[in-house]
Enzyme design. Structure first.
Site, short mmCIF file in Angstrom:
data_model
loop_
_atom_site.label_atom_id
_atom_site.label_comp_id
_atom_site.label_asym_id
_atom_site.label_seq_id
_atom_site.Cartn_x
_atom_site.Cartn_y
_atom_site.Cartn_z
N ARG A 166 1.23 -1.23 -0.41
CA ARG A 166 -0.02 0.27 -0.56
C ARG A 166 1.30 1.62 -0.11
O ARG A 166 2.57 1.07 0.07
CB ARG A 166 -0.85 0.02 1.27
CG ARG A 166 -1.83 -1.18 0.90
CD ARG A 166 -2.63 -1.34 2.56
NE ARG A 166 -3.47 -2.26 2.64
CZ ARG A 166 -3.07 -3.43 3.27
NH1 ARG A 166 -2.28 -3.31 3.66
NH2 ARG A 166 -4.05 -4.63 3.82
N TYR B 270 -9.03 -10.23 -7.47
CA TYR B 270 -7.83 -10.65 -8.24
C TYR B 270 -8.25 -11.95 -9.48
O TYR B 270 -7.95 -11.67 -10.26
CB TYR B 270 -7.12 -10.94 -7.39
CG TYR B 270 -6.51 -9.55 -6.83
CD1 TYR B 270 -6.61 -8.41 -7.63
CD2 TYR B 270 -6.40 -9.16 -5.39
CE1 TYR B 270 -6.37 -7.33 -6.96
CE2 TYR B 270 -6.07 -7.96 -4.58
CZ TYR B 270 -5.95 -6.76 -5.49
OH TYR B 270 -5.94 -5.92 -5.34
N ARG C 183 -0.68 -1.63 -7.02
CA ARG C 183 -1.13 -2.95 -6.15
C ARG C 183 -1.53 -4.02 -6.90
O ARG C 183 -1.93 -5.23 -6.71
CB ARG C 183 -1.87 -2.46 -4.66
CG ARG C 183 -2.19 -3.69 -4.14
CD ARG C 183 -2.60 -2.42 -2.73
NE ARG C 183 -2.92 -3.58 -2.20
CZ ARG C 183 -2.25 -3.98 -1.09
NH1 ARG C 183 -1.37 -4.27 -0.66
NH2 ARG C 183 -3.04 -4.47 -0.16
N HIS D 92 -2.60 2.35 -5.65
CA HIS D 92 -3.42 1.00 -5.38
C HIS D 92 -3.26 0.04 -6.76
O HIS D 92 -3.61 -0.70 -6.70
CB HIS D 92 -4.66 1.26 -4.72
CG HIS D 92 -5.28 0.54 -3.39
ND1 HIS D 92 -4.47 0.41 -3.06
CD2 HIS D 92 -5.67 -0.31 -4.22
CE1 HIS D 92 -4.98 -0.81 -2.07
NE2 HIS D 92 -6.03 -1.11 -2.31
N LYS E 160 -2.16 -2.41 7.96
CA LYS E 160 -3.33 -2.25 8.69
C LYS E 160 -2.95 -3.45 10.06
O LYS E 160 -2.78 -4.48 9.85
CB LYS E 160 -4.40 -1.93 7.97
CG LYS E 160 -4.23 -2.05 6.51
CD LYS E 160 -6.02 -1.74 6.21
CE LYS E 160 -6.02 -0.78 5.25
NZ LYS E 160 -8.09 -1.09 4.37
N HIS F 54 -3.42 -8.83 3.54
CA HIS F 54 -5.08 -9.33 3.36
C HIS F 54 -4.82 -9.59 4.40
O HIS F 54 -5.13 -10.86 4.99
CB HIS F 54 -6.11 -9.41 1.91
CG HIS F 54 -5.50 -8.88 1.39
ND1 HIS F 54 -6.05 -9.18 -0.30
CD2 HIS F 54 -5.31 -7.32 0.88
CE1 HIS F 54 -6.24 -8.34 -0.31
NE2 HIS F 54 -5.90 -7.23 -0.23
#
Length: 297
Positions: free
Chosen positions: A148, A278, A246, A243, A172, A269
């Protein structure tokens, strides 16, 4: 509002919970508090009588006002978090959010670069100026790792393990992970660190890997401008931000045979469901190629 606690205290304590205990981003906290204030306005600032009927009525009003599905999904998640917190604090006798269904946000397929376009983006000629060295290094690293933009900006020099070809990323929820990268990215980062970064280092630079022209740690806005500008130099490449790189990295990994679980770990994730989008991107690209190439498509 309850006789025990006032509106300002409820909102303030909930904000503290989101920032400190949930460790949510400043942007998410701001959005959640705006949603809570909207809900409290709907009930005239009173927690008493806040039940499932009131929650549905508030969300229905948001829907009639034309709010996007993604906004409704976020507000539903916010309400469920808020009522659960109020119940734990004893401000509500029951948690009405438990009865609230989860709104599903529409998930459009992200735009991605074709592999040939990604190669063209990374092979734009450079004169070797510090800015060009930095831009090339961050573009290579974004595409090589799929990190990110916030994770890229937070990288320090020591986060790059040159021997193992991995970077240490704080993602995150402050979860740390190691992400591999290849030789092109390593060479680009080394050129920046040897020939570019020393010319921009100032007292305020600290250990930041990527710097702005004034010597401070690079910010997300600068990275976005770099990505947009580079993509504009490649004919046919869609306009996208970091992004998009990414998304492209994840799609190309799957097209190259990587398994979904590995891609999930690389991207950081929390849920495999997030990564599964994806696979849809790859299938749609395959269908498009089939329709274009097969005589009986």
């Amino acid at each position: 509002m309850s006789e025990v606690v006032g509106r300002e205290e409820v909102v303030g304590e909930f904000g503290r919970h989101l920032r400190i205990e949930r460790d949510l981003s400043q942007h998410t906290v701001r959005a959640y508090l705006a949603d809570v204030n909207s809900l409290l306005d709907h009930v005239d600032g009173r927690l008493e009588g806040l039940d499932i009927g009131v929650l549905r009525e508030w969300l229905a009003g948001q829907y009639r006002a034309g709010k996007a599905r993604a906004t409704l999904a976020r507000r539903t998640a916010c309400v469920r978090t808020f009522t659960a917190y109020c119940f734990r604090r004893g401000w509500l006798a029951a948690d009405p959010g438990l009865l609230l269904g989860s709104a599903k946000a529409a998930r459009p397929l992200p735009a991605v670069l074709a592999q040939e376009q990604a190669q063209a983006v990374l092979e734009v000629p450079s004169a070797g100026e510090p800015k060009e060295l930095r831009d090339q290094a961050l573009l290579e690293l974004l595409y090589a790792t799929g990190v990110r933009v916030s994770e890229l900006c937070a990288l320090d020099v020591d986060d790059v393990d040159r021997e193992r070809h991995v970077i240490r990323v704080l993602g995150k929820g402050r979860k740390e992970r190691s992400v591999p990268f290849g030789l092109p990215a390593l060479r680009a980062v080394d050129r920046w660190c040897i020939h570019g970064r020393p010319l921009w280092v100032r007292a305020r630079s600290g250990a930041a890997l990527f710097l702005g022209v004034r010597g401070g740690r690079i910010d997300a806005g600068t990275v976005r401008r770099v990505v947009h500008a580079r993509l504009a130099q490649v004919d046919g490449a869609p306009d996208m931000g970091p992004h998009g790189l990414r998304h492209s990295a994840a799609t190309h990994l799957l097209e190259g045979g990587a398994d979904l679980r590995s891609v999930q770990e690389l991207l950081g994730h929390a849920s495999l469901n997030t990564t599964q989008i994806y696979t849809h991107v790859s299938i749609e690209r395959l269908r498009a190629a089939y329709r274009q190439a097969h005589p009986r498509a």
